[in-house]
Scaffold this motif. Structure first.
Motif, PDB file in Angstrom:
ATOM      1  N   ALA A 125      11.292  42.523  35.652  1.00 25.81           N
ATOM      2  CA  ALA A 125      11.884  43.143  34.469  1.00 25.81           C
ATOM      3  C   ALA A 125      13.007  44.082  34.893  1.00 25.81           C
ATOM      4  CB  ALA A 125      10.826  43.905  33.670  1.00 25.81           C
ATOM      5  N   THR A 126      13.943  44.288  33.986  1.00 23.83           N
ATOM      6  CA  THR A 126      15.071  45.187  34.219  1.00 23.83           C
ATOM      7  C   THR A 126      15.063  46.265  33.153  1.00 23.83           C
ATOM      8  OG1 THR A 126      16.415  43.407  35.177  1.00 23.83           O
ATOM      9  CG2 THR A 126      17.582  45.356  34.366  1.00 23.83           C
ATOM     10  N   ALA A 127      15.000  47.519  33.563  1.00 21.09           N
ATOM     11  CA  ALA A 127      15.004  48.630  32.609  1.00 21.09           C
ATOM     12  C   ALA A 127      16.380  48.748  31.956  1.00 21.09           C
ATOM     13  CB  ALA A 127      14.647  49.927  33.322  1.00 21.09           C
ATOM     14  N   ILE A 128      16.389  48.942  30.648  1.00 21.52           N
ATOM     15  CA  ILE A 128      17.636  49.112  29.911  1.00 21.52           C
ATOM     16  C   ILE A 128      17.483  50.278  28.940  1.00 21.52           C
ATOM     17  CG2 ILE A 128      18.404  46.710  30.057  1.00 21.52           C
ATOM     18  CD1 ILE A 128      17.208  46.346  27.216  1.00 21.52           C
ATOM     19  N   HIS A 129      18.605  50.827  28.536  1.00 17.43           N
ATOM     20  CA  HIS A 129      18.573  51.934  27.572  1.00 17.43           C
ATOM     21  C   HIS A 129      19.747  51.787  26.613  1.00 17.43           C
ATOM     22  CE1 HIS A 129      17.737  55.836  25.846  1.00 17.43           C
ATOM     23  NE2 HIS A 129      18.989  56.220  26.081  1.00 17.43           N
ATOM     24  N   GLU A 130      19.429  51.486  25.384  1.00 17.48           N
ATOM     25  CA  GLU A 130      20.408  51.414  24.308  1.00 17.48           C
ATOM     26  C   GLU A 130      21.563  50.468  24.628  1.00 17.48           C
ATOM     27  OE1 GLU A 130      21.590  55.292  22.994  1.00 17.48           O
ATOM     28  OE2 GLU A 130      19.576  55.821  22.320  1.00 17.48           O
ATOM     29  N   ILE A 131      21.250  49.242  25.032  1.00 15.67           N
ATOM     30  CA  ILE A 131      22.318  48.255  25.190  1.00 15.67           C
ATOM     31  C   ILE A 131      22.590  47.626  23.836  1.00 15.67           C
ATOM     32  CG2 ILE A 131      21.764  47.778  27.609  1.00 15.67           C
ATOM     33  CD1 ILE A 131      20.567  45.091  26.675  1.00 15.67           C
ATOM     34  N   PRO A 132      23.855  47.509  23.433  1.00 16.64           N
ATOM     35  CA  PRO A 132      24.174  46.926  22.129  1.00 16.64           C
ATOM     36  C   PRO A 132      23.751  45.477  22.061  1.00 16.64           C
ATOM     37  CG  PRO A 132      26.052  48.098  23.055  1.00 16.64           C
ATOM     38  CD  PRO A 132      25.047  47.958  24.153  1.00 16.64           C
ATOM     39  N   PHE A 133      23.176  45.090  20.923  1.00 19.49           N
ATOM     40  CA  PHE A 133      22.852  43.685  20.682  1.00 19.49           C
ATOM     41  C   PHE A 133      22.793  43.467  19.188  1.00 19.49           C
ATOM     42  CE2 PHE A 133      20.057  39.962  20.244  1.00 19.49           C
ATOM     43  CZ  PHE A 133      20.743  39.090  21.065  1.00 19.49           C
ATOM     44  N   GLY A 134      23.585  42.505  18.701  1.00 16.31           N
ATOM     45  CA  GLY A 134      23.658  42.276  17.261  1.00 16.31           C
ATOM     46  C   GLY A 134      24.203  43.509  16.557  1.00 16.31           C
ATOM     47  N   GLN A 135      23.482  43.955  15.536  1.00 15.07           N
ATOM     48  CA  GLN A 135      23.909  45.143  14.807  1.00 15.07           C
ATOM     49  C   GLN A 135      23.131  46.393  15.232  1.00 15.07           C
ATOM     50  OE1 GLN A 135      23.542  44.101  10.649  1.00 15.07           O
ATOM     51  NE2 GLN A 135      25.352  42.782  10.698  1.00 15.07           N
ATOM     52  N   GLY A 136      22.385  46.269  16.304  1.00 15.56           N
ATOM     53  CA  GLY A 136      21.619  47.422  16.772  1.00 15.56           C
ATOM     54  C   GLY A 136      21.716  47.569  18.274  1.00 15.56           C
ATOM     55  N   TYR A 137      20.629  48.016  18.885  1.00 19.73           N
ATOM     56  CA  TYR A 137      20.609  48.174  20.327  1.00 19.73           C
ATOM     57  C   TYR A 137      19.171  48.036  20.803  1.00 19.73           C
ATOM     58  CZ  TYR A 137      19.046  52.906  19.114  1.00 19.73           C
ATOM     59  OH  TYR A 137      18.353  53.969  18.599  1.00 19.73           O
ATOM     60  N   TYR A 138      19.032  47.833  22.106  1.00 21.01           N
ATOM     61  CA  TYR A 138      17.726  47.664  22.727  1.00 21.01           C
ATOM     62  C   TYR A 138      17.502  48.760  23.763  1.00 21.01           C
ATOM     63  CZ  TYR A 138      16.463  42.917  21.136  1.00 21.01           C
ATOM     64  OH  TYR A 138      16.085  41.827  20.404  1.00 21.01           O
ATOM     65  N   SER A 149      20.683  32.106  26.595  1.00 17.30           N
ATOM     66  CA  SER A 149      21.412  32.703  27.716  1.00 17.30           C
ATOM     67  C   SER A 149      22.828  33.118  27.332  1.00 17.30           C
ATOM     68  CB  SER A 149      21.461  31.713  28.884  1.00 17.30           C
ATOM     69  OG  SER A 149      22.008  30.473  28.473  1.00 17.30           O
ATOM     70  N   ILE A 150      23.477  32.359  26.449  1.00 18.53           N
ATOM     71  CA  ILE A 150      24.857  32.659  26.086  1.00 18.53           C
ATOM     72  C   ILE A 150      24.991  34.036  25.448  1.00 18.53           C
ATOM     73  CG2 ILE A 150      24.712  31.592  23.798  1.00 18.53           C
ATOM     74  CD1 ILE A 150      27.709  31.434  26.217  1.00 18.53           C
ATOM     75  N   HIS A 151      23.889  34.578  24.919  1.00 17.28           N
ATOM     76  CA  HIS A 151      23.931  35.877  24.252  1.00 17.28           C
ATOM     77  C   HIS A 151      23.525  37.036  25.168  1.00 17.28           C
ATOM     78  CE1 HIS A 151      23.271  33.563  20.237  1.00 17.28           C
ATOM     79  NE2 HIS A 151      24.545  33.641  20.559  1.00 17.28           N
ATOM     80  N   MET A 152      23.310  36.781  26.448  1.00 14.79           N
ATOM     81  CA  MET A 152      22.888  37.851  27.352  1.00 14.79           C
ATOM     82  C   MET A 152      24.041  38.809  27.635  1.00 14.79           C
ATOM     83  SD  MET A 152      21.410  37.714  31.254  1.00 14.79           S
ATOM     84  CE  MET A 152      19.654  37.713  30.849  1.00 14.79           C
ATOM     85  N   PRO A 153      23.853  40.111  27.391  1.00 11.16           N
ATOM     86  CA  PRO A 153      24.880  41.084  27.763  1.00 11.16           C
ATOM     87  C   PRO A 153      24.810  41.401  29.256  1.00 11.16           C
ATOM     88  CG  PRO A 153      23.044  42.187  26.689  1.00 11.16           C
ATOM     89  CD  PRO A 153      22.742  40.717  26.645  1.00 11.16           C
ATOM     90  N   ARG A 154      25.885  41.951  29.777  1.00 12.38           N
ATOM     91  CA  ARG A 154      25.967  42.228  31.219  1.00 12.38           C
ATOM     92  C   ARG A 154      24.830  43.121  31.685  1.00 12.38           C
ATOM     93  NH1 ARG A 154      25.449  42.309  35.770  1.00 12.38           N
ATOM     94  NH2 ARG A 154      26.933  42.694  37.461  1.00 12.38           N
ATOM     95  N   ALA A 155      24.462  44.129  30.903  1.00  8.11           N
ATOM     96  CA  ALA A 155      23.445  45.084  31.332  1.00  8.11           C
ATOM     97  C   ALA A 155      22.076  44.449  31.503  1.00  8.11           C
ATOM     98  CB  ALA A 155      23.360  46.241  30.335  1.00  8.11           C
ATOM     99  N   ALA A 156      21.865  43.286  30.879  1.00  5.97           N
ATOM    100  CA  ALA A 156      20.560  42.627  30.962  1.00  5.97           C
ATOM    101  C   ALA A 156      20.463  41.667  32.147  1.00  5.97           C
ATOM    102  CB  ALA A 156      20.281  41.865  29.669  1.00  5.97           C
ATOM    103  N   SER A 157      21.573  41.389  32.805  1.00 10.66           N
ATOM    104  CA  SER A 157      21.573  40.408  33.895  1.00 10.66           C
ATOM    105  C   SER A 157      20.945  40.999  35.151  1.00 10.66           C
ATOM    106  CB  SER A 157      23.008  39.969  34.200  1.00 10.66           C
ATOM    107  OG  SER A 157      23.029  39.070  35.290  1.00 10.66           O
ATOM    108  N   ARG A 158      20.160  40.165  35.859  1.00  7.10           N
ATOM    109  CA  ARG A 158      19.519  40.618  37.087  1.00  7.10           C
ATOM    110  C   ARG A 158      20.099  39.973  38.342  1.00  7.10           C
ATOM    111  NH1 ARG A 158      13.761  37.280  37.373  1.00  7.10           N
ATOM    112  NH2 ARG A 158      14.444  35.405  36.245  1.00  7.10           N
ATOM    113  N   ILE A 159      21.037  39.029  38.169  1.00 12.25           N
ATOM    114  CA  ILE A 159      21.580  38.300  39.306  1.00 12.25           C
ATOM    115  C   ILE A 159      23.094  38.475  39.352  1.00 12.25           C
ATOM    116  CG2 ILE A 159      21.947  36.023  40.349  1.00 12.25           C
ATOM    117  CD1 ILE A 159      19.322  35.125  39.103  1.00 12.25           C
ATOM    118  N   THR A 160      23.583  39.002  40.479  1.00 13.22           N
ATOM    119  CA  THR A 160      25.012  39.110  40.729  1.00 13.22           C
ATOM    120  C   THR A 160      25.337  38.290  41.972  1.00 13.22           C
ATOM    121  OG1 THR A 160      25.095  41.335  39.772  1.00 13.22           O
ATOM    122  CG2 THR A 160      26.946  40.663  41.164  1.00 13.22           C
TER     123      THR A 160
END
Length: 248
Positions: free
Chosen positions: A117-130, A161-172
Motif C-alpha cells: 500500500a502507498t500512503a496518500i493525503h488529499e490527492i485530487p480524484f474526480g470532484q473530491g480527494y482521497y 489504470s488510466i485514471h491513476m494519478p501520479r501520487a498513487a503510483s508505486r513504480i518509477t
C-alpha cells in the motif's frame, strides 16, 4: 529529465516488481505521420510503406514515407512518445483507496492494510480527494467494507489504470535505451526481458510450422492477449523501451 505515465496490466506489474521485466514494446503510430502530409492529397495516391533505420539508438527515429505513383518521398524526425534515455516513466495500474476512518471520539484511525500500500493525503480524484492508502489489484483481490454478504454481487471499488494519478503510483522506471524494430524481430533474450511466463505449451517440439523459441512464443501469446488476434502477424514497427526500476 521528463516523467511520463505508462500503462501496465497486472501480470506486467508483478514482473516489474520481481525484476524479470526490463523491456516493453509499444506500437509506433505511423498513421499520424501519414496524415500530416497526405491527408486530402491527390486521389488514388497510396502508401508504399515506411522505412525506419535499424540502428536509431537514443536519437529520434527518422521515418521516410513513399507514395506510390506520386513521386513523393517525405521524411520527418519524431521522438519516442515515451521518452529518451535518462527520462522516467511512472506506472499506471488498476488501483483503489482504503480510506482513513475515525473513532467515536473523532480521532483519526490511520491503519495500514495488510498488503502492499502507498500512503496518500488529499490527492485530487474526480470532484473530491482521497486520503488513506492506495492498494493495487495486481496484488490480489480485496474484500471491501460494505460488500454484499448475502450471496449477491459484491461492490467493486477498483479504478481503471488510466485514471491513476501520479501520487498513487508505486513504480518509477528510468529509461536506459530506446530503439525501433519490427515486432517479430524480437530475440529470445529480449522476449525474456519482457517478463513473460514460460509454460509447458511454449516448450513443445517444433511442429505444425511452429519454429519459435519458448520465450518468443510466450511473448507472442502475451502480445495478442493485449492487442488482439492477428496483431502479431501484422508485425508492426514497435518502440523498444529498456528500463530499470528506480527505488527510494
Amino acid at each position: 529529465m521528463k516523467e511520463r505515465p505508462i500503462l501496465f496490466n497486472g501480470a506486467m506489474v508483478r514482473a516489474i516488481l520481481d525484476g524479470t521485466k526490463t523491456q516493453t514494446r509499444r506500437v509506433v503510430k505511423l498513421q499520424q505521420l501519414a496524415g500530416n502530409y497526405f491527408e486530402g492529397g491527390a486521389a488514388g495516391v497510396e502508401f508504399d510503406g515506411f522505412r525506419i533505420p535499424r540502428d536509431c539508438g537514443p536519437a529520434p527515429a527518422r521515418f521516410s514515407a513513399e507514395a506510390v505513383g506520386g513521386g513523393a518521398c517525405i521524411s520527418e524526425e519524431i521522438y519516442c512518445p515515451y521518452g529518451q534515455p535518462g527520462d522516467r516513466l511512472w506506472s499506471r495500474e488498476t488501483w483503489s483507496v482504503v480510506s482513513n476512518d475515525w473513532d467515536d471520539d473523532g480521532n483519526l484511525i490511520d491503519w495500514i492494510p495488510d498488503r502492499p500500500a502507498t500512503a496518500i493525503h488529499e490527492i485530487p480524484f474526480g470532484q473530491g480527494y482521497y486520503s488513506g492508502h492506495v492498494i493495487y489489484a495486481a496484488d490480489g483481490a480485496h474484500e471491501w467494507a460494505g460488500d454484499d454478504d448475502g450471496g449477491g454481487e459484491p461492490r467493486s471499488a477498483w479504478h481503471p489504470s488510466i485514471h491513476m494519478p501520479r501520487a498513487a503510483s508505486r513504480i518509477t522506471l528510468q529509461i536506459t535505451g530506446v530503439r525501433v524494430e519490427r515486432l517479430q524481430a524480437i530475440r529470445e533474450a529480449d522476449a525474456r526481458a519482457e517478463g513473460v511466463t514460460i509454460e509447458d505449451r511454449h516448450m513443445g517440439g517444433y511442429c505444425a510450422g511452429e519454429f519459435l523459441p519458448p520465450a518468443i512464443r510466450a511473448h507472442r501469446e502475451l502480445w495478442e492477449s493485449i492487442n488482439g488476434a492477428g496483431s502479431w502477424a501484422a508485425n508492426p514497427w514497435v518502440w523498444v523501451i529498456e528500463f530499470k526500476r528506480v527505488t527510494p
